[in-house]
Scaffold this active site. Sequence first.
Site, PDB file in Angstrom:
ATOM      1  N   LYS A 175       0.806  -1.024   0.063  1.00  0.00           N
ATOM      2  CA  LYS A 175      -0.057   0.083  -0.208  1.00  0.00           C
ATOM      3  C   LYS A 175       0.987   1.161   0.097  1.00  0.00           C
ATOM      4  CE  LYS A 175      -4.019   1.869   2.231  1.00  0.00           C
ATOM      5  NZ  LYS A 175      -4.959   1.605   3.310  1.00  0.00           N
ATOM      6  N   GLU A 202     -19.281  -5.637  11.075  1.00  0.00           N
ATOM      7  CA  GLU A 202     -20.117  -4.784  11.889  1.00  0.00           C
ATOM      8  C   GLU A 202     -21.141  -5.568  12.516  1.00  0.00           C
ATOM      9  OE1 GLU A 202     -18.448  -2.321   8.690  1.00  0.00           O
ATOM     10  OE2 GLU A 202     -19.483  -4.364   8.541  1.00  0.00           O
ATOM     11  N   ARG A 204     -25.276  -1.905   8.332  1.00  0.00           N
ATOM     12  CA  ARG A 204     -24.966  -3.198   7.870  1.00  0.00           C
ATOM     13  C   ARG A 204     -25.206  -4.151   8.973  1.00  0.00           C
ATOM     14  NH1 ARG A 204     -19.435  -3.775   4.899  1.00  0.00           N
ATOM     15  NH2 ARG A 204     -20.604  -4.626   3.583  1.00  0.00           N
TER      16      ARG A 204
END
Length: 590
Positions: free
Chosen positions: A247, A335, A363
């Site tokens: 990244k 979640e 969610r």
Amino acid sequence: MSNTLLQNIQYPSDVRKLSLEQLPELAKELREFIINIVATKEGHLGASLGVVELTIALHYIFNTPEDLLVWDVGHQAYPHKILTGRKDIFHTNRQLNGISGFPKRSESIYDTFGVGHSSTSISATLGMAIASKLKGEYKQHIAVIGDASIASGMAFEGLNHAGVTDTNLIVILNDNAIGIDPSVGALKEYLTKATVGIKPRSNNIIEALNFNYFGPIDGHDFTSLIDTLEELKNSKGPKLLHIITTKGKGLKQAEENQIQYHAPGKFDATTGNIIPKDNSGLPPKFQDVFGYTILELARKNKKIVGITPAMPTGSSLKYMMKEMPDRAFDVGIAEQHAVTLAAGMATQGLIPFCTIYSTFLQRAYDQIIHDVALQNLPVIFCVDRAGLVGADGATHHGVFDIAYLSCIPDMIITAPADEIELRNLLYTASLGLENPITIRYPRGRGHIREWQQLFQKIEINKGKVFQKGEHIAILSTGTIASNVTSALKALNSKIGHYHFMCIKPIDKELLLEILEEYPTIITVEDGVIKGGFGNTIVDFANQHEYKNKIINLGVPDHFIHHGSVDELHDICNISSQKLQKIIKKHLIKI
């Protein structure tokens, strides 16, 4: 950009005209282009820099847009956008009326699926693959998903189903060991071992799900990428390619500080150094008010625990995690698990603070109802990023929580007006409640510098009189009260302003007084009007047979896209300037 490869590329068909030997130069130019734009316009940097070679290779090998490519979450899709007809307008990224920071179907035929929340790519791409099979079409269907996103339950549901389908599906696992924060969990440990060959192929969890597993390979090496993608293209059935990437690849600071450079704000494109902001003397971010307050409370009460799904830095739970790692938990992009984990803890007498962004709490709706509210467990939901969040746009605005939580029995819903009220509400909730509670607060800074005052227990369901008035009363909830205060100060008129920190249960006594005194009432909220705070006021007035004129202001019944928070407040008529105009209009009618 004279005499460069990138200047001659508008669409993937142009990429396919290049030789394999030219692709590294294109990657270099593409990185420079992204860095130069994001340095001044801001946005998601590290994730996009990490997939430059992969993006070029995918469009080089596959016949997009006929072959369907889906990016999970989508904050890594800047190279994709630049190569698919949006290079010349990329500088408008995330700005009002500009292109979206995430793939968006209405924006381009190359954006095959709208994204913004994680772990949807495998299910969506499998749906496309099944549709192609039913229509007798032969095309490729590629999902690109990160190691943090693939650990989510929905991703596993998609993998589980895909493994028993005879579809032409390719899943590319982009493994860089980090999402926004470092990836966590047992799957992360498994992938780490797989990259160095500790686990034999016969033990591969992906192959156990009936996928053909390829890799791991270097995601920055064009030769490996091109050869492997060609092989995948000519193989049948569900396949998974495991690639290893870095990244922030190509920008030293972004590689070394991946969390900060996920979305670094403005930085120097030449040196890579972030341009410092002078935050001295500024009020705190609401996230830090939460983070420092829960730590302070947890030091005094051993029953307090903190939970976040993959957002320890963004939510500021990181402070508690650092000091109390055994009592603060990053559960990954999960979640649903976070909510039910909190419910389980509450059954055993712990005091769980579950901090989740408003847009992500959606969610876990079934878990809120079934596992928390139905059992009346006193979980404390700290609903971060509530309201319009700005440049991330429709996928990230936290504007639905009041509406989707209000219909749940026994759920307390609160929205403090400022940092001190947030701090005292967190304290009051920590003392023990008989019901679950949600505490919503916005992204960004408040207005009070001296916020770390002595804790005070507050009456949760009592409204406040900010100022008395005549004829017109403004009723607000949450931090949007500051816009109302500014508007009324500018007007210098005798108008009432009342703050309802508690939306449910509403302060009936105060509301009855307001309905008796003011013929015109204007409600203001940083959330959707339908089902929101204002609708609660209208319903109450109707139930008690009042005939007051009630005007509801908030987010209208359509999706609000990206722009600055001030611009979006203006669009929704809840900025200080728009409130002044609306109030003036009704003053004239008196």
